[in-house]
Structure formats: C-alpha cells, structure tokens
Design a protein around this motif. Structure first.
Motif, short mmCIF file in Angstrom:
data_model
loop_
_atom_site.label_atom_id
_atom_site.label_comp_id
_atom_site.label_asym_id
_atom_site.label_seq_id
_atom_site.Cartn_x
_atom_site.Cartn_y
_atom_site.Cartn_z
N LYS A 59 22.72 15.66 -32.73
CA LYS A 59 23.12 14.24 -32.70
C LYS A 59 24.60 14.07 -33.01
O LYS A 59 25.27 13.24 -32.40
CB LYS A 59 22.28 13.44 -33.69
CG LYS A 59 20.87 13.17 -33.21
CD LYS A 59 20.09 12.44 -34.29
CE LYS A 59 18.82 11.81 -33.76
NZ LYS A 59 18.05 11.17 -34.82
N VAL A 60 25.10 14.84 -33.98
CA VAL A 60 26.52 14.75 -34.33
C VAL A 60 27.37 15.20 -33.13
O VAL A 60 28.35 14.53 -32.76
CB VAL A 60 26.84 15.59 -35.59
CG1 VAL A 60 28.34 15.84 -35.73
CG2 VAL A 60 26.31 14.90 -36.84
N VAL A 61 26.97 16.29 -32.50
CA VAL A 61 27.74 16.78 -31.35
C VAL A 61 27.66 15.79 -30.19
O VAL A 61 28.67 15.47 -29.55
CB VAL A 61 27.25 18.19 -30.92
CG1 VAL A 61 27.85 18.59 -29.58
CG2 VAL A 61 27.61 19.22 -31.99
N ALA A 62 26.46 15.24 -29.94
CA ALA A 62 26.30 14.26 -28.85
C ALA A 62 27.21 13.06 -29.10
O ALA A 62 27.90 12.58 -28.19
CB ALA A 62 24.84 13.82 -28.76
N ARG A 63 27.24 12.58 -30.32
CA ARG A 63 28.04 11.40 -30.62
C ARG A 63 29.54 11.72 -30.54
O ARG A 63 30.32 10.91 -30.02
CB ARG A 63 27.68 10.89 -32.02
CG ARG A 63 28.01 9.44 -32.19
CD ARG A 63 27.76 8.99 -33.61
NE ARG A 63 26.39 8.56 -33.83
CZ ARG A 63 26.06 7.66 -34.77
NH1 ARG A 63 26.98 7.10 -35.52
NH2 ARG A 63 24.81 7.31 -34.96
N ALA A 64 29.92 12.87 -31.03
CA ALA A 64 31.34 13.25 -30.99
C ALA A 64 31.82 13.40 -29.54
O ALA A 64 32.92 12.96 -29.19
CB ALA A 64 31.55 14.55 -31.76
N LEU A 65 30.97 13.98 -28.69
CA LEU A 65 31.35 14.13 -27.28
C LEU A 65 31.45 12.77 -26.60
O LEU A 65 32.37 12.50 -25.84
CB LEU A 65 30.33 15.01 -26.54
CG LEU A 65 30.33 16.50 -26.92
CD1 LEU A 65 29.13 17.21 -26.28
CD2 LEU A 65 31.63 17.18 -26.47
N ARG A 66 30.53 11.90 -26.93
CA ARG A 66 30.57 10.54 -26.36
C ARG A 66 31.84 9.81 -26.81
O ARG A 66 32.55 9.21 -25.99
CB ARG A 66 29.34 9.74 -26.79
CG ARG A 66 29.27 8.36 -26.13
CD ARG A 66 28.01 7.63 -26.58
NE ARG A 66 28.05 7.35 -28.01
CZ ARG A 66 27.00 6.92 -28.71
NH1 ARG A 66 25.83 6.74 -28.12
NH2 ARG A 66 27.11 6.68 -30.00
N ASP A 67 32.14 9.92 -28.10
CA ASP A 67 33.36 9.27 -28.61
C ASP A 67 34.62 9.85 -27.99
O ASP A 67 35.65 9.18 -27.94
CB ASP A 67 33.44 9.41 -30.14
CG ASP A 67 32.43 8.50 -30.85
OD1 ASP A 67 31.74 7.72 -30.14
OD2 ASP A 67 32.33 8.58 -32.09
N ALA A 68 34.53 11.10 -27.55
CA ALA A 68 35.70 11.74 -26.94
C ALA A 68 35.77 11.46 -25.43
O ALA A 68 36.62 11.99 -24.73
CB ALA A 68 35.65 13.24 -27.19
N GLY A 69 34.84 10.66 -24.93
CA GLY A 69 34.91 10.23 -23.53
C GLY A 69 34.02 10.98 -22.57
O GLY A 69 34.06 10.73 -21.36
N PHE A 70 33.20 11.88 -23.06
CA PHE A 70 32.24 12.55 -22.17
C PHE A 70 31.06 11.62 -21.90
O PHE A 70 30.77 10.73 -22.71
CB PHE A 70 31.71 13.83 -22.82
CG PHE A 70 32.73 14.92 -23.00
CD1 PHE A 70 32.82 15.95 -22.08
CD2 PHE A 70 33.61 14.91 -24.08
CE1 PHE A 70 33.76 16.97 -22.25
CE2 PHE A 70 34.54 15.91 -24.26
CZ PHE A 70 34.63 16.95 -23.33
N GLU A 71 30.40 11.85 -20.77
CA GLU A 71 29.13 11.14 -20.56
C GLU A 71 28.03 12.04 -21.08
O GLU A 71 27.84 13.15 -20.59
CB GLU A 71 28.91 10.89 -19.07
CG GLU A 71 29.55 9.61 -18.62
CD GLU A 71 29.10 9.22 -17.22
OE1 GLU A 71 27.87 9.14 -17.01
OE2 GLU A 71 29.97 9.04 -16.38
N VAL A 72 27.31 11.57 -22.08
CA VAL A 72 26.35 12.42 -22.78
C VAL A 72 24.92 11.95 -22.53
O VAL A 72 24.62 10.76 -22.68
CB VAL A 72 26.63 12.43 -24.30
CG1 VAL A 72 25.62 13.30 -25.02
CG2 VAL A 72 28.05 12.91 -24.58
#
Lengths: 133, 529
Positions: A25-38
């Motif tokens: 969940k932390v990685v998913a959220r960090a990737l989303r915040d960095a602009g990836f589509e998760v």
C-alpha cells in the motif's frame, strides 16, 4: 520529486495467502503520488489473477509484494504465465522478506529487481521511471 | 530549523513535566489506585513480578509438526514457560496442504496443520494439562480450537484442566492482518459461539486475544493501536451481551495482545492507559460486577516492523529495549523477536538469544523487584492521560458510526492506519525520523547471516499425510459430521460441538472451513490504498 510526464501504468499485486499489505500500500501510494497510474489488486491473488489483471489493464510493470516466504513459487509462476501469454515485455519487480540468494535465483528467471526491507520509495520510483520508459 | 520533539507516533513531548502537567482533577485515588485494584493503572496484580514473573512465550512454528515439536521441546528445555503456535498461511486461511492455493506456502510462515493427526505430532510428549498453549489463528480459529480439544480428549485430559489462549480476533483481521475465512458478520457469530462454548466447557481457556499487535504492525500510531483494539473489545463484549450472555460469565476470559514498539515511554503509557480504559469500560459501560471482568490482562510482542535487515545484530538491542518497555508496562506474557526475522523465520540460535533477552531482564536488571516502578512519574502519568484521551476520541467516532463492524465496513480504521503508515514512511525518507542502519549510521556492506530455510518438498510430504488420513478414516462419519456442521451454520446452533465431531472423524481443516463457507460466504479485500 519529479512528476512523470508520460504516465507509466503499473500493477501492484499481493500474490498468495500473505496478508501483510503495509508495504504494497505504501509503494502503491508513493507511485501514485509520483504520477504513475497504479492499479492495486488487493490481497490473496493467484498468479493467474495477477497476470490476467496486468494484461487487461495493459500495464508496463508488475510489482509484487511477498512477505510469507512463498516468493520462489509465486514469482516463478508469474514469470511462466507471462511467457505463456507472450507478455515478457512487462517488467516484473518485487519486494518483501526475500533472502539474498533467492534474489539471485529470481533474477535468473527474469525478475528485474527486488527491493528489500528499508528501501526508500524514491528509489523504487526512480528505478521504475528509468526502467519502464 | 526548529527541532521537533515527538514520539514515533508524532505525539508532541514537552521539555519537562511537573505536577502542573497533570489534569486538574488528577488524583492518585481516581487515576491510579493501588496495583491489583481499580482502575488497575499500576497493574492487574498486587504483587506483580514479585509474585510471578511474566510468562516467557516465544511464538514459533515452521515446517512440519515434527520439526515444530522439536523446537518446542528445545525452548521448554531452555526455560520457556508457555507455548505459542505459529501456523503457516494455508492453515491460517483455511486451506489444506494439498490444495493448489497452498503451493509454495506450506510450512513457510509457521507449522502446517491439516488434521488431528498433525496435532497429535505437534504436541507429542508435551503435557497439555501442564503447559499453557497460545494459538495465533483467527479466521479458522474455531477449527483449531476444536482440534486442540479433540487432542485433549484423545489424551484423556479433561477440558476443564487445559489452559491457553486462542487469538480468535476476527475484527482485527479485517482491520489489519487479513487472514479471514468468512465475511465480518458470520465471523462475529462464530466468535460468540466459541466464547459461549468455552465459558461452559473449557473454563480456563482465554477465548479471544484482542489484538493491537497487527494493527500497529500495519502502521498505526500508538493511540490508534490502543483505540481500535479496545473498540474491538467493546464489539465482542456487546455481541456476547446481545446473545444473552451475562457479562461476568465470559469477560474474565477475554485478554489483550499489544505491540512493544520503539518509543519507550509512549509504549509504557499505552499499556497503563489500556488497563485503566478497559476497567472503566467494563464497569461503567457493561456494568460488570466481577473485578476479574475489569482486568486488561495482556500479552506483548516486540514490534517486528522495527527490525532492520541492515546491521541485523542491532535488532537484539531494539528487542531488549522494547521488551523492557513491556515489562515496565506490566505485561502478563511476552514474545521477543529474533534478530533475523526481517530475513526469515528464526534459527534455533537467534530464538535462544531472544529468550535469553527476557531472562536477562527478569534475572539481572532488578526491574522486577518492585511493582510499577514508573507510577507517579509526571511524564508517564501525563502521557498515559493523553493516550487515553486520544483513544477515547477514536472510540467515540467508532460508536457514532454504529460500532466497529460498521466502521470496518466504511474502511475507517483501515484508512487511518494506511495514512499513518504513509506519513511515517515519508518521515523516514526525509530523515525527520531516524532508523539506525537504514537512513543514518550506514555501513557499506551487510555481510550475510545464517538463515533458517524451509524445505520446498514439505508440501509433497504434508500432502501425503493428508492422503493417508483420508484413506484410513470412515467416510460415512466424515460425511455425517460435515452435514451436521453445515446445518448448524445455516441455523443458530453453536458450531463448536459440531466441529469437534468433525475433528473426531478426522475431517481436514479445509473440509470444515469450506463447509462453513458454503453457508457463510467468502470475503474479499476491498483493495483500498
């Protein structure tokens, strides 16, 4: 952190029966915040469910989190299924409780990167931005 | 930059605490009482560790029942005083070792148990009426309890003589740990069935170990751990009262399980607040009259999530400090983690160091000589009050939502925990919080340490055992007992006697669980992040 200009689609998956989802969940959220589509699969997925979701969602990368010790079986099964579906262009990476000697074995079957405990999310973001573009 | 002084949970800490820091109505009589007396802030027993030190109980299980049995005997030989069974993921999720979903998982995270035959091996040579056994199992807790009772019966040990704890906390599964078998409502019904059954038949058994441990491991703050755990406790008591049970008949056998994280004083304050809150809640909200119903007795485990893969020997120090907080907080039993647990299950040697850590605290440090040595510290008392107030705010919110089942349905505790864990991760990455060896005080290389490996062939041998049991049992009995179980699930009959019949007939765990699921349905993760 730099925002991604072209959105990279990534599936974060929890294969197997392992219920530890804090890292995923932390990685998913960090990737989303960095602009990836998760896309996050949620818990208790089979390798088949993960590969099917990855194909349907047309992702460029699959990130698998396993803390239950079942990584050798589950990663290898995902890699086999990707091969069967001619989808080996999808980048597979992972994280969890994975000893060094298993990381070597997993890289041999085509897993691109394994992030071990203590990895900063920025390291994962930078690696994925570089590897998937 | 002004330096911020906060706990690991971001709770602000003052430079100095004095008598003026305490609430205006603070008095020893109302806020502390004497040890062993309401509201139990200073401990559940008058003499605490002078009377009896905490139970040293290392959570362990791996591979086959034979291997785990050998580890138990090793730990008992080295002075451990209670058993604590770790099951593998297929067992935790209600699958048998020979099923496809179990591939790669058998024996990895704990011991693989499929039928009564495995339990016979697991406890071989261990007198069930002399040790207490704790079993960390939740979704299929009813099945594992039935297996343990079936084993006791076979050994001729009366159920009135066996003592132990089954975790059986389904609510925190939906909140944090995620090893469920049924949706929330039928899960609650089964928990109440088990409490009702044990109250009559297994009077020394702790029926639910209401667990904050996993909530904290999932990333909550200390106050959230305290609040959500006690809110879960309220939900169980309410469900039993709603069934028509008398609170004083079952409440004395409810116990708690907390995490021992890094922030030394915050943890101690958390345990003290938990005791005081539970005493008030049981007395005033549920009108319990028996003082034993007011007691928050608890087990503690040091925080697995604080261990680092980097410079792993530093973990011994972390565990010792966390264990000290648990002891100064008045724990009844304690698990200390092994230094290698960010990499694998512990080896015999690292498990022994973890046990020795407790023995050093008990025998060498002198902290057991007096009861609640920190009671009356302005800082500890103030922090206890603050954690208590923060937790009561959360409990009020959950009550307003309609209780914990409703809050879980809304994703409320799950969301709060995910937010807290993300904030903490960001604080690590900005070096606002330091973890030695991870974001500061690094070394260039981390030489490998010896690790326990689980043989991949275990799945094959365990599957053979299941096949052997199936070939030797009476299929008519299996069919009849499962049919009776299904009927109990469909109606309101208590499921426990039916499950014990299934165990006697050597039904497998998954035969029992899938029969129950055919009536109760399944639960899937809402996949929020």
């Amino acid at each position: 952190m730099k925002k991604q200009t072209k959105k990279i689609r990534v599936l974060i998956g929890k294969p197997g029966l392992d219920g530890h989802d804090r890292g995923a969940k932390v990685v998913a959220r960090a990737l989303r915040d960095a602009g990836f589509e998760v896309i996050y699969t949620g818990l208790h997925q089979t390798p088949e469910m993960i590969v099917n979701a990855a194909l349907q969602e047309d992702v460029q990368a699959i990130g698998l989190s396993i803390l239950s010790g079942a990584h050798m079986h589950l990663f290898q099964r995902v890699m086999e299924l990707l091969k069967e579906k001619n989808a080996t262009d999808i980048l597979v990476f992972g994280g969890g409780i994975i000893p060094d000697e298993d990381i070597i074995a997993l890289k041999k079957v085509g897993v691109s990167q394994i992030f071990t405990p203590g990895t900063a999310t920025t390291e994962i973001i930078d690696w994925l931005a570089k590897s998937a573009s | 930059m002004t330096q911020k002084f906060t706990t690991v949970s971001n709770h602000p800490i003052e430079a100095l605490y004095t008598a003026d820091s305490l609430p205006s109505d603070w008095s020893i009589e109302t806020y502390l009482g004497q040890p062993g007396h309401f509201p139990y802030t200073r401990g559940v027993h008058e003499t605490m560790y002078r009377g009896k030190v905490w139970t040293m109980r290392l959570f362990s299980g791996f591979g086959s029942a034979e291997e785990t049995n050998a580890r138990y005997k090793y730990l008992l030989d080295h002075g451990q005083t209670g058993l604590s069974v770790a099951f593998d993921f297929p067992t935790l999720m209600g699958y048998d070792s020979d099923q496809e979903r179990s591939l790669g998982e058998v024996g990895k995270c704990g011991v693989a148990i499929d039928t009564l035959a495995d339990m016979e091996v697991l406890f071989d040579g261990i007198p069930l009426d002399q040790v207490t056994t704790s079993m960390t199992i939740n979704g299929p807790a009813c099945v594992l309890l039935a297996l343990y009772l079936g084993l006791a019966e076979k050994r001729g040990v009366p159920w009135s003589k066996i003592g132990g704890t089954i975790q059986n906390d389904c609510l925190k599964e939906f909140i944090a740990q995620h090893a469920w078998c049924f949706p929330p409502e039928p899960s609650m019904r089964v928990v109440v069935d088990m409490i009702e059954f044990c109250t009559k038949e297994v009077p020394k058994w702790n029926t639910v170990s209401i667990s904050g441990y996993h909530i904290r491991e999932a990333g909550s703050t200390a106050a959230q751990e305290l609040a959500f755990t006690i809110a879960d406790g309220i939900a169980y008591v309410q469900a039993c009262v709603d069934r028509g049970m008398n609170v004083d008949d079952f409440a004395p056998r409810l116990s708690y399980f907390f995490n021992a994280h890094n922030d030394f004083f915050e943890e101690i304050a958390k345990y003290r607040a938990a005791r005081r809150m539970w005493a008030h809640i049981m007395k005033e909200r549920f009108h319990a009259k028996n003082p034993r119903s007011w007691l928050c007795r608890f087990h503690t485990q040091t925080a697995g999530c604080t261990l680092t893969a980097q410079q792993p020997y530093n973990n011994v120090v972390r565990v010792a400090l966390q264990a000290m907080a648990a002891v100064l907080g008045g724990t009844q039993s304690l698990h200390t983690n092994s230094l290698d647990e960010t990499l694998a299950l512990p080896t015999e040697e690292t498990a022994r160091i973890a046990l020795r850590t407790q023995q050093i605290i008990a025998e060498e440090t002198g902290v057991t000589n007096t009861v609640d040595p920190l009671g009356g510290s302005y800082f500890v008392e103030k922090l206890t009050c603050e954690l208590e107030a923060e937790a009561y705010d959360y409990i009020k919110k959950i009550d307003d939502m309609g209780g914990m089942l409703a809050a879980i349905d809304l994703g409320y505790p799950q969301g709060e925990i995910a937010n807290a864990s993300y904030i903490y991760q960001k604080q690590l990455e900005s070096n606002e919080k330091i973890v030695v060896g991870v974001n500061d005080f690094l070394v260039d290389e981390n030489p490998p340490i010896p690790l326990l490996r689980i043989d991949e062939s275990l799945q094959v041998s365990q599957s053979k055992k299941v096949a052997k049991v199936k070939s030797e049992r009476d299929p008519k009995k299996v069919e009849a007992t499962l049919a009776a179980l299904k009927k109990a699930c469909a109606g309101t009959e208590n499921v426990m006697p039916r499950l014990i019949d299934c165990v006697r007939a050597y039904c497998t765990e998954n035969e029992m669980i899938s029969t129950m699921q055919s009536e109760f349905g399944l639960h899937t993760d809402p996949a929020m992040f």
